[in-house]
Design an enzyme around this catalytic site. Structure first.
Site, short mmCIF file in Angstrom:
data_model
loop_
_atom_site.label_atom_id
_atom_site.label_comp_id
_atom_site.label_asym_id
_atom_site.label_seq_id
_atom_site.Cartn_x
_atom_site.Cartn_y
_atom_site.Cartn_z
NE ARG A 230 -3.92 -2.23 2.09
CZ ARG A 230 -4.49 -2.55 3.28
NH1 ARG A 230 -4.14 -2.30 4.36
NH2 ARG A 230 -5.50 -3.35 3.08
CE LYS B 241 -20.95 -16.89 6.03
NZ LYS B 241 -21.17 -15.85 7.25
N GLY C 231 -13.19 -4.29 0.55
CA GLY C 231 -14.80 -3.77 0.52
C GLY C 231 -15.10 -2.83 -0.44
N GLY D 292 -9.25 -10.15 -1.32
CA GLY D 292 -8.08 -10.56 -0.50
C GLY D 292 -7.40 -12.11 -1.09
P1 AMP Z 1 -15.12 -14.47 0.76
O1 AMP Z 1 -14.29 -13.74 1.97
O2 AMP Z 1 -16.56 -14.49 0.62
O3 AMP Z 1 -14.52 -13.99 -0.61
O4 AMP Z 1 -14.75 -15.85 1.11
C1 AMP Z 1 -13.40 -16.53 1.14
C2 AMP Z 1 -13.26 -17.85 2.01
O5 AMP Z 1 -14.03 -18.67 1.21
C3 AMP Z 1 -12.12 -18.21 1.94
O6 AMP Z 1 -11.60 -18.39 3.23
C4 AMP Z 1 -12.00 -19.79 1.56
O7 AMP Z 1 -11.45 -20.81 2.33
C5 AMP Z 1 -13.51 -20.03 1.57
N1 AMP Z 1 -13.89 -21.20 0.55
C6 AMP Z 1 -13.82 -21.02 -0.62
N2 AMP Z 1 -14.40 -22.20 -1.18
C7 AMP Z 1 -14.86 -22.82 -0.13
C8 AMP Z 1 -15.54 -24.27 0.10
N3 AMP Z 1 -15.62 -25.08 -0.87
N4 AMP Z 1 -15.92 -24.71 1.30
C9 AMP Z 1 -15.63 -23.77 2.28
N5 AMP Z 1 -14.97 -22.50 2.45
C10 AMP Z 1 -14.54 -22.22 1.08
#
Ligand code: AMP
Length: 418
Positions: free
Chosen positions: A36, A219, A399, A376
């Protein structure tokens, strides 16, 4: 009126610049990742080369008041190295008149962490846990009131204002948005802000088709805004990661122990319906890698996404799925990637995500596709794989990028444009 940093006349002027120097520090207060800070150098050097002086302001961490650990004095030696010159420091961002007065063209002053003051964020601090709604309301009103003087003081130091902190552009804080109104004709974006806005607008507003979005992560509920907004732009949408299982279960598939947001199933079906209405082709990780435990030495198998045995869970996209996506990506002219397509933190489940990074680099070099990577884990994947310079743009916004992709007007951007 908004100005342009490349053409603005900084000669003899003091520029107050909001940067994002929120860098990670170790126990000895050494910077462990200076990305950064390095990213801000072109903006800072521009002002100095054009005969201006700099008043740099930033936050560091989430202090609840004056905290040694979060002092920006820790980053001064490295900033001096990056700029190749001495840098002065004002130990209180609200009492910097003497240091500001001493600035000559070419000089640099860093103000202490803005978040040592609650007024930066405009959120009350130190409220008792059992505070009543009335008390909370009064405390909020009080900090909003004192925030006016806080902003005014910062603005009083300078002749012009530059916002180069894209990472906090989605926050209407004193230094990221409120201060801009004191510089109606002397406010502008720095080069990071300009670059981020240009890159995301190239996907959202003027993309060359076909456009493909790869959306991964844990999610679906956290990505719904982006998915729906992107439907107006994309031709293809690839869904990977943990969120895919909510879609599969909603369609009646067996997902074993895979991640699922049961309360989002209806929403997932709605998304699929909307995609069909808009003519967006959806790719839902047809075959996946499943594991019998969430660990690097777990047993793994390849499985159809809707036939996962009870004690198993989906952890990555299978090679056959990646091969299918590769065709779609390599036929696209604009590609946006946000979120890992597997449990990226566990090396055995990171292959799909790493492969996406590689395919994006190839789409860029071989097809001249415009490839934008944000978030990230996706940024970590392209960086670790050595592809950060081989994709078109890596957004550091986090974000802020997500909100911009959702079509939300970011306060930090609006304040400059207004
Ligand atoms: P996000 O912050 O919503 O982009 O989610 C990132 C997180 O999603 C990471 O920590 C990954 O480990 C998790 N992730 C990705 N694929 C899977 C999966 N199949 N099952 C559980 N967690 C997952």
């Amino acid at each position: 009126m908004q100005q342009n940093i490349s053409t603005y006349d900084f000669a003899g002027k003091k520029a107050i610049v909001r940067v994002d120097f929120n860098v990670p520090l170790n126990e000895q207060f050494q910077i462990t990742d200076d990305t950064r800070m390095r990213a801000a150098v072109p903006t800072l050097k521009k002002v100095l080369e054009k005969g201006g002086s700099l008043i740099i302001m930033s936050h560091l961490g989430r202090p609840k008041g004056v905290t040694e650990k979060f002092s920006l004095k820790h980053i001064l030696p490295h900033l001096e190295e990056l700029l190749g010159q001495k840098v002065a420091f004002a130990a209180d961002c609200q009492k910097a008149d003497a240091e500001v007065a001493a600035l000559k063209p070419g000089d640099v002053l860093v103000l202490e962490n803005l978040r040592f003051y609650a007024e930066e964020e405009g959120k009350p601090r130190g409220l008792a846990e059992d505070a009543t709604d009335e008390e909370k309301k009064a405390a909020k009103a009080a900090v909003k009131e004192s925030q006016k003087a806080f902003v005014k003081k910062l603005a009083s130091y300078a002749d012009c204002y530059i916002n180069d902190a894209f990472g906090t552009a989605h926050r209407a804080h004193a230094s990221t948005a409120l201060i801009a109104k004191y510089f109606p004709n002397d406010k502008m974006f720095g080069y990071i802000m300009e670059g981020e806005i240009k890159a995301i607008d190239r996907v959202l507003k003027t993309p060359e088709h076909p456009v493909t979005a790869i959306i991964g992560g844990a999610k679906v509920s956290s990505k719904i805004g982006i998915i729906e907004h992107l439907f107006d732009v994309v031709d293809n949408m690839i869904i990977g990661g943990g969120m895919v299982y909510t879609f599969i279960k909603a369609q009646g598939g067996k997902i074993g122990k895979s991640l699922c947001e049961d309360d989002q199933q209806e929403l997932a079906l709605n998304i699929l319906k909307k995609a069909a209405e808009k003519g967006v082709k959806m790719y839902l990780s047809d075959e996946v890698l499943i594991a019998d435990a969430f660990s690097n030495d777990a047993n793994t198998r390849i499985c159809k996404n809707s036939e996962i045995p009870d004690e198993w869970e989906g952890v990555d996209a299978a090679p056959s799925t990646i091969a299918e996506w590769e065709k779609v990506i390599m036929a696209s002219k604009t590609i946006l990637w946000n979120g890992p397509v597997g449990v990226f933190e566990i090396p055995a489940f990171a292959k799909g995500t790493n492969k996406i990074a590689e395919i994006l680099a190839r789409a860029t070099s071989e097809n001249g596709a415009f490839t934008l990577v944000g978030g990230g884990d996706s940024v970590a994947a392209v960086t670790q794989m050595g592809y950060a310079k081989k994709v078109s743009y890596v957004s550091t916004g986090g974000g802020a990028m997500l909100e911009y992709l959702e079509g939300i007007e970011l306060p930090g951007i609006a304040a400059i444009r207004e």
